[in-house]
Scaffold this motif. Structure first.
Motif, mmCIF file in Angstrom:
data_model
loop_
_atom_site.group_PDB
_atom_site.id
_atom_site.type_symbol
_atom_site.label_atom_id
_atom_site.label_comp_id
_atom_site.label_asym_id
_atom_site.label_seq_id
_atom_site.Cartn_x
_atom_site.Cartn_y
_atom_site.Cartn_z
ATOM 1 N N GLU A 1 4.514 18.458 14.190
ATOM 2 C CA GLU A 1 3.669 17.700 13.262
ATOM 3 C C GLU A 1 4.186 17.814 11.832
ATOM 4 O OE1 GLU A 1 -0.446 18.766 13.999
ATOM 5 O OE2 GLU A 1 -0.130 18.635 16.172
ATOM 6 N N GLU A 2 3.910 16.778 11.065
ATOM 7 C CA GLU A 2 4.371 16.746 9.681
ATOM 8 C C GLU A 2 3.474 17.655 8.834
ATOM 9 O OE1 GLU A 2 3.811 13.015 7.540
ATOM 10 O OE2 GLU A 2 5.913 13.118 6.944
ATOM 11 N N ILE A 3 4.070 18.638 8.154
ATOM 12 C CA ILE A 3 3.271 19.580 7.346
ATOM 13 C C ILE A 3 3.210 19.111 5.892
ATOM 14 C CG2 ILE A 3 3.108 21.969 6.546
ATOM 15 C CD1 ILE A 3 4.439 22.822 9.209
ATOM 16 N N ASP B 1 -11.151 4.697 -3.149
ATOM 17 C CA ASP B 1 -11.692 4.298 -1.841
ATOM 18 C C ASP B 1 -10.553 3.719 -0.988
ATOM 19 O OD1 ASP B 1 -12.971 3.214 0.301
ATOM 20 O OD2 ASP B 1 -14.147 1.757 -0.844
ATOM 21 N N HIS B 2 -10.196 4.440 0.089
ATOM 22 C CA HIS B 2 -9.147 3.931 0.984
ATOM 23 C C HIS B 2 -9.543 2.577 1.589
ATOM 24 C CE1 HIS B 2 -6.984 7.660 0.701
ATOM 25 N NE2 HIS B 2 -7.939 8.366 1.265
ATOM 26 N N GLY B 3 -10.854 2.323 1.613
ATOM 27 C CA GLY B 3 -11.347 1.075 2.214
ATOM 28 C C GLY B 3 -10.773 -0.165 1.547
ATOM 29 N N ILE C 1 0.871 -1.187 0.000
ATOM 30 C CA ILE C 1 0.000 0.000 0.000
ATOM 31 C C ILE C 1 0.902 1.230 0.000
ATOM 32 C CG2 ILE C 1 -1.817 1.217 1.270
ATOM 33 C CD1 ILE C 1 -2.617 -1.473 2.497
ATOM 34 N N THR C 2 0.690 2.117 -0.964
ATOM 35 C CA THR C 2 1.680 3.188 -1.169
ATOM 36 C C THR C 2 1.033 4.576 -1.254
ATOM 37 O OG1 THR C 2 1.592 2.791 -3.563
ATOM 38 C CG2 THR C 2 3.303 1.635 -2.331
ATOM 39 N N PRO C 3 1.834 5.626 -0.973
ATOM 40 C CA PRO C 3 1.354 7.008 -1.062
ATOM 41 C C PRO C 3 1.648 7.609 -2.432
ATOM 42 C CG PRO C 3 3.487 7.016 -0.020
ATOM 43 C CD PRO C 3 3.229 5.585 -0.460
ATOM 44 N N GLY D 1 3.102 5.409 4.194
ATOM 45 C CA GLY D 1 2.092 6.461 4.254
ATOM 46 C C GLY D 1 2.197 7.180 5.580
ATOM 47 N N SER D 2 1.107 7.797 5.991
ATOM 48 C CA SER D 2 1.151 8.607 7.213
ATOM 49 C C SER D 2 1.171 7.712 8.449
ATOM 50 C CB SER D 2 -0.062 9.533 7.251
ATOM 51 O OG SER D 2 -1.235 8.752 7.307
ATOM 52 N N THR D 3 1.653 8.282 9.532
ATOM 53 C CA THR D 3 1.705 7.528 10.793
ATOM 54 C C THR D 3 0.294 7.166 11.258
ATOM 55 O OG1 THR D 3 3.832 8.450 11.400
ATOM 56 C CG2 THR D 3 2.446 7.703 13.212
ATOM 57 N N GLU E 1 6.564 2.168 6.706
ATOM 58 C CA GLU E 1 7.387 3.360 6.445
ATOM 59 C C GLU E 1 6.472 4.561 6.611
ATOM 60 O OE1 GLU E 1 10.464 3.580 6.000
ATOM 61 O OE2 GLU E 1 11.122 1.603 5.357
ATOM 62 N N LEU E 2 6.707 5.368 7.660
ATOM 63 C CA LEU E 2 5.702 6.376 8.001
ATOM 64 C C LEU E 2 6.275 7.801 7.924
ATOM 65 C CD1 LEU E 2 4.205 4.299 10.952
ATOM 66 C CD2 LEU E 2 3.528 4.289 8.546
ATOM 67 N N GLY E 3 5.692 8.683 8.669
ATOM 68 C CA GLY E 3 6.025 10.095 8.532
ATOM 69 C C GLY E 3 7.340 10.501 9.195
HETATM 70 P P1 NAD Z 1 -1.923 8.074 3.653
HETATM 71 O O1 NAD Z 1 -1.534 7.405 4.924
HETATM 72 O O2 NAD Z 1 -3.109 8.960 3.648
HETATM 73 O O3 NAD Z 1 -2.203 6.972 2.511
HETATM 74 C C1 NAD Z 1 -1.241 6.028 2.132
HETATM 75 C C2 NAD Z 1 -1.932 4.851 1.483
HETATM 76 O O4 NAD Z 1 -2.746 4.186 2.449
HETATM 77 C C3 NAD Z 1 -2.857 5.197 0.325
HETATM 78 O O5 NAD Z 1 -2.725 4.219 -0.681
HETATM 79 C C4 NAD Z 1 -4.240 5.103 0.970
HETATM 80 O O6 NAD Z 1 -5.280 4.810 0.051
HETATM 81 C C5 NAD Z 1 -4.046 3.959 1.923
HETATM 82 N N1 NAD Z 1 -4.969 3.924 3.063
HETATM 83 C C6 NAD Z 1 -5.644 4.953 3.626
HETATM 84 N N2 NAD Z 1 -6.352 4.507 4.699
HETATM 85 C C7 NAD Z 1 -6.097 3.195 4.820
HETATM 86 C C8 NAD Z 1 -6.486 2.191 5.751
HETATM 87 N N3 NAD Z 1 -7.288 2.482 6.780
HETATM 88 N N4 NAD Z 1 -6.031 0.934 5.598
HETATM 89 C C9 NAD Z 1 -5.181 0.645 4.582
HETATM 90 N N5 NAD Z 1 -4.772 1.545 3.668
HETATM 91 C C10 NAD Z 1 -5.218 2.817 3.791
HETATM 92 O O7 NAD Z 1 -0.616 8.839 3.155
HETATM 93 P P2 NAD Z 1 -0.464 9.816 1.904
HETATM 94 O O8 NAD Z 1 -1.153 11.096 2.227
HETATM 95 O O9 NAD Z 1 -0.831 9.095 0.650
HETATM 96 O O10 NAD Z 1 1.121 10.053 1.893
HETATM 97 C C11 NAD Z 1 1.795 10.979 2.678
HETATM 98 C C12 NAD Z 1 2.360 10.331 3.921
HETATM 99 O O11 NAD Z 1 3.246 9.264 3.549
HETATM 100 C C13 NAD Z 1 3.210 11.270 4.747
HETATM 101 O O12 NAD Z 1 2.908 11.093 6.103
HETATM 102 C C14 NAD Z 1 4.635 10.822 4.466
HETATM 103 O O13 NAD Z 1 5.558 11.114 5.472
HETATM 104 C C15 NAD Z 1 4.455 9.356 4.301
HETATM 105 N N6 NAD Z 1 5.582 8.778 3.549
HETATM 106 C C16 NAD Z 1 6.492 8.013 4.216
HETATM 107 C C17 NAD Z 1 7.582 7.499 3.537
HETATM 108 C C18 NAD Z 1 8.604 6.641 4.221
HETATM 109 O O14 NAD Z 1 9.298 5.899 3.553
HETATM 110 N N7 NAD Z 1 8.743 6.698 5.544
HETATM 111 C C19 NAD Z 1 7.737 7.759 2.176
HETATM 112 C C20 NAD Z 1 6.791 8.559 1.537
HETATM 113 C C21 NAD Z 1 5.708 9.053 2.228
#
Ligand code: NAD
Length: 489
Positions: free
Chosen positions: A392-394, A220-222, A159-161, A240-242, A262-264
């Motif tokens: 906080e992450e902006i 749909d994030h679902g 699952i990726t951002p 994605g986000s923390t 891999e988070l914020g």
């Molecule tokens: P996000 O967490 O909103 O979404 C990431 C992914 O998760 C998307 O594909 C989304 O559809 C999916 N998702 C959303 N809700 C979900 C759930 N409940 N269950 C499963 N999947 C779900 O993040 P974003 O806004 O797309 O990306 C930005 C964030 O990603 C920032 O916090 C950034 O720091 C982080 N990030 C981290 C790294 C790293 O390697 N540490 C790299 C790039 C981005």
């Protein structure tokens, strides 16, 4: 091939069980952040599509030779790398248009770098020591010959951002496939085309068997949550986000599958008092402008010696004011748009917060005029590390300057964060640099401008920045199980 060959006008397709298919929910619109206008349509998967993708990945893992044939996997990855390179110009235009990635970054981490890095994982599939002889021992008096073996985990849900879509998609696909797993990739709703274009290339230009890679786009994030919950999935690799990472971990607990997160980040850039203060502050300011600050590992807190605060602020402000957010398609652009109106509004809320908390916006602070989702590179001063803008992450081109009193205080402030992803230290005295490096609790650290990003270098975070490491041998091993075989002898 042109972008329209990879993405038909009727919309991009899902890749499920080797077939390019429309989405059960029709299509959704993907946008160009540089114009704010719709770009076109992406397949909108429904729950049944996700179910079919998981079933295909499960069957491919359980019933084909993919998990046992490392040579075929290496060949498949090299074929994919070559096919991506054959289509690199079309992929470049899609990435610039959909992710708002500055063109210059597509020669590096936004596209060409991660494509080339697939070769590293292909090589690992062939050269990795899958079995290690632990020798003979006699626990409880029973002579035993022990072998440690690594095996693939099974079905990986990735699952990726949206911020570095190819880098993150390939940093998961490369090692997961090389290690013998099958994958269901669910990319972010903001960048479906980047993933769908890769899906088309896999289907039409590689011999990677049906079901080994499945790509499911949806707004749909679902569907991400469905992938995490499904008991047929053995591991979730999430970036994605923390906040979402915590939800992924909670959902995964029900089936107790492995989660790799891999988070914020909210990384600190520490300038020691024997550094060239202006040069270091200017470098930090440039860093937050790259891809409009939408990088998890960008250092967004500039920690400077109190006596040099004003000098650092002046240098950082000058650099930020000189970098104008611009069309990412232009060759010289460093700071493009942010991904969406929602993200732009979020950044503006943080800038309002900085003002109401008593901070000073030294430069920037406003939306850029004209269409698209652009914001001026911004410098904030006058707020403590405990303020929300420093904690906080902006995820925008925003740098906050915080003064410190001595090296130990700099380390204390750097570590006073829920995150621990990355950071920078600048200075001259090797002893002082070493002490600071030893004290900062982050997964990567740059000293005097060193670059830690590379295929063989593990990347990841301490604390709430994640669990596990991506890239390198450590990153490859995240996608393996360990089996210890003891034979009586
Ligand atoms: P996000 O967490 O909103 O979404 C990431 C992914 O998760 C998307 O594909 C989304 O559809 C999916 N998702 C959303 N809700 C979900 C759930 N409940 N269950 C499963 N999947 C779900 O993040 P974003 O806004 O797309 O990306 C930005 C964030 O990603 C920032 O916090 C950034 O720091 C982080 N990030 C981290 C790294 C790293 O390697 N540490 C790299 C790039 C981005």
């Amino acid at each position: 091939m042109s972008p329209s060959d990879l993405i038909p006008e009727s919309g991009s397709r899902l890749l499920i069980d080797g077939k390019l298919t429309p989405g059960g929910d029709g299509v959704f619109t993907t946008s160009n952040p540089a114009t704010g206008e719709p770009l076109g349509h992406a397949a909108d998967a429904d729950a049944a599509d996700m179910d079919a993708a998981i079933a295909a990945a499960r069957t491919a893992f359980d019933t084909t030779d993919w998990s046992r044939d490392a040579k075929a996997r290496a060949a498949g990855l090299r074929q994919l790398r070559d096919a991506l390179q054959d289509n690199i110009e079309a992929l470049r235009e899609i990435t610039i248009a959909e992710a708002g990635a500055p063109r210059m970054l597509t020669s590096g981490p936004q596209l060409e770098g991660p494509v080339a890095d697939l070769a590293y994982f292909a090589d690992l599939a062939e050269t990795y020591a899958w079995e290690t002889d632990l020798g003979i021992a006699s626990p409880m008096g029973i002579k035993s010959s022990r072998t440690l073996r690594r095996e693939p985990i099974g079905v990986v849900g990735a699952i990726t951002p949206w911020n570095f879509p190819h880098q993150i998609n390939f940093a998961k696909l490369g090692p997961a496939l090389a290690a013998g797993n099958t994958v269901v990739l669910k990319p972010a709703p903001d960048t479906p085309w980047c993933a769908a274009a890769v899906g088309r290339i896999i289907a039409e230009h590689t011999d990677i068997p049906a079901g080994v890679v499945n790509i499911v786009t949806s707004d749909d994030h679902g569907l991400g949550a469905q992938l995490v919950a499904d008991p047929r999935v053995d591991m979730i690799s999430f970036t994605g986000s923390t906040a979402t990472g915590k939800s992924v971990m909670t959902t995964a607990a029900a089936s107790l599958k492995k989660v790799f997160l891999e988070l914020g980040g909210k990384s600190a850039f520490i300038v020691l008092d024997d550094a060239d203060i202006a040069a270091a502050a200017s470098y930090a300011a440039f860093g937050v402008c790259v891809h409009a600050g939408q990088g998890c590992a960008i250092s967004t807190r500039l920690l400077v010696p109190r006596a040099h605060h004003d000098q650092a602020v002046e240098a950082a402000a000058r650099t930020l004011a000189n970098i104008k957010p611009d069309n990412p398609a232009k060759p010289g652009t460093v700071c493009g748009p942010v991904i969406s109106e929602r993200q732009l509004a979020r950044i503006e809320r943080y800038l309002d917060l900085a003002r109401t908390e008593g901070g000073t916006i030294v430069t920037g602070g406003k939306r850029a005029d004209g269409p698209g989702w652009f914001i001026e590179p911004t410098l904030i001063t006058g707020l403590p590390n405990s303020s929300r803008v420093a904690q906080e992450e902006i995820f925008g081109p925003v740098l906050t300057v915080i003064p410190f009193d001595g090296d130990a205080d700099a380390v204390r402030i750097a570590n006073d964060s829920p995150y621990g992803l990355s950071g920078s230290v600048w200075g001259r005295d090797p002893e002082r640099l070493r002490t600071v490096v030893n004290g900062v609790r982050t997964g990567t650290l740059s000293v005097n401008g060193g670059i830690w990003y590379s295929a063989d270098a593990p990347f990841g975070g301490y604390k709430q920045s994640g669990i596990g490491r991506e890239m390198g041998v450590l990153g490859f091993e995240e996608y393996t199980e360990t089996k210890l075989i003891a034979t009586g002898c």
